[in-house]
Design a protein around this motif. Structure first.
Motif, PDB file in Angstrom:
ATOM      1  N   GLU A 164       0.844  -1.201   0.000  1.00  0.00           N
ATOM      2  CA  GLU A 164       0.000   0.000   0.000  1.00  0.00           C
ATOM      3  C   GLU A 164       0.884   1.258   0.000  1.00  0.00           C
ATOM      4  N   TYR A 181       1.666   6.228  -7.179  1.00  0.00           N
ATOM      5  CA  TYR A 181       0.712   7.228  -7.633  1.00  0.00           C
ATOM      6  C   TYR A 181       1.261   8.643  -7.470  1.00  0.00           C
ATOM      7  N   GLN A 232      -5.053  10.237  -4.764  1.00  0.00           N
ATOM      8  CA  GLN A 232      -5.015   8.769  -4.788  1.00  0.00           C
ATOM      9  C   GLN A 232      -3.812   8.274  -3.972  1.00  0.00           C
ATOM     10  N   GLU A 292      -3.897   5.903  -0.602  1.00  0.00           N
ATOM     11  CA  GLU A 292      -3.142   4.654  -0.394  1.00  0.00           C
ATOM     12  C   GLU A 292      -2.408   4.667   0.943  1.00  0.00           C
ATOM     13  N   HIS A 352      -4.844   3.626   3.449  1.00  0.00           N
ATOM     14  CA  HIS A 352      -4.994   2.163   3.423  1.00  0.00           C
ATOM     15  C   HIS A 352      -3.856   1.514   4.224  1.00  0.00           C
ATOM     16  N   GLU A 402      -4.146  -1.897  -9.669  1.00  0.00           N
ATOM     17  CA  GLU A 402      -5.271  -2.151  -8.753  1.00  0.00           C
ATOM     18  C   GLU A 402      -5.742  -3.597  -8.841  1.00  0.00           C
ATOM     19  N   VAL A 426      -3.427  -5.542  -6.738  1.00  0.00           N
ATOM     20  CA  VAL A 426      -3.718  -5.328  -5.309  1.00  0.00           C
ATOM     21  C   VAL A 426      -4.916  -6.188  -4.903  1.00  0.00           C
ATOM     22  N   GLU A 466     -12.042   0.730  -6.420  1.00  0.00           N
ATOM     23  CA  GLU A 466     -10.773   1.146  -7.042  1.00  0.00           C
ATOM     24  C   GLU A 466     -10.682   0.662  -8.498  1.00  0.00           C
TER      25      GLU A 466
HETATM   26 FE1  FEO Z   1      -5.061   0.444  -1.575  1.00  0.00          FE
HETATM   27 FE2  FEO Z   1      -5.775   1.410  -4.447  1.00  0.00          FE
HETATM   28  O1  FEO Z   1      -5.780   0.098  -3.202  1.00  0.00           O
END
Ligand code: FEO
Length: 165
Positions: free
Chosen positions: A17, A24, A46, A50, A53, A94, A97, A130
């Protein structure tokens, strides 16, 4: 106490993450350098998302008595041919992920780790969003193609983003 295998997988996901955030941010810098202010803003948000996350996983590992192990974050790509190439990579990333999130859930279910399974359900839903968002932007960019006016309009529209989730 958290299962050792799950702890390792969560630490890997935490690193992934953080890498997503870094990746990004590199895309945001690419857009800044190429005068796409809207795309740059969207990618920067974005990137922030992350990190949120990553910190959810960071907090969960601690909550369940595990140990957070931060490792090296690899250097992201810094150049792309055009905005479509960026969003192709974003969508692909994505999807990757999603796969790793699913693997963690599979493992949690196998060993009856209900706490991790429950925690990861948020990420399952998030990945649906996502993938859908990045796929939609990619489709719009493909539709626009080389039309500079269309690209300019989409850059302005995407720059209206105000929230991270
Ligand atoms: Fe943490 Fe874009 O997934």
């Amino acid at each position: 106490m958290i299962n050792h295998k799950i702890e390792k997988m969560l630490n890997k996901q935490l690193n992934d993450e953080l890498y997503s955030s870094y990746y990004y941010l590199a895309m945001s810098a690419y857009f800044e350098n190429n005068a796409f202010e809207g795309f740059a803003k969207w990618m920067r948000m974005q990137s922030d998302e992350e990190r949120v996350h990553a910190m959810k996983i960071y907090d969960f590992i601690h909550q369940v008595g595990g140990k957070v192990k931060l490792t090296t974050i690899k250097t992201p790509q810094t150049e792309w041919a055009n905005p479509i190439a960026v969003f192709k990579d974003t969508y692909k990333h994505e999807c990757e992920v999603t796969k790793s999130i699913n693997t963690i859930v599979d493992t949690a279910l196998n060993i009856k780790d209900h706490a991790t399974n429950n925690f990861m359900q948020w990420f399952i839903s998030e990945q649906v969003e996502e993938e859908a968002t990045t796929q939609r932007l990619l489709d719009q960019l493909k539709f626009i193609g080389a039309d500079k006016k269309g690209l300019f309009m989409l850059d302005r529209e995407i720059g209206q983003r105000t929230v991270i989730t």
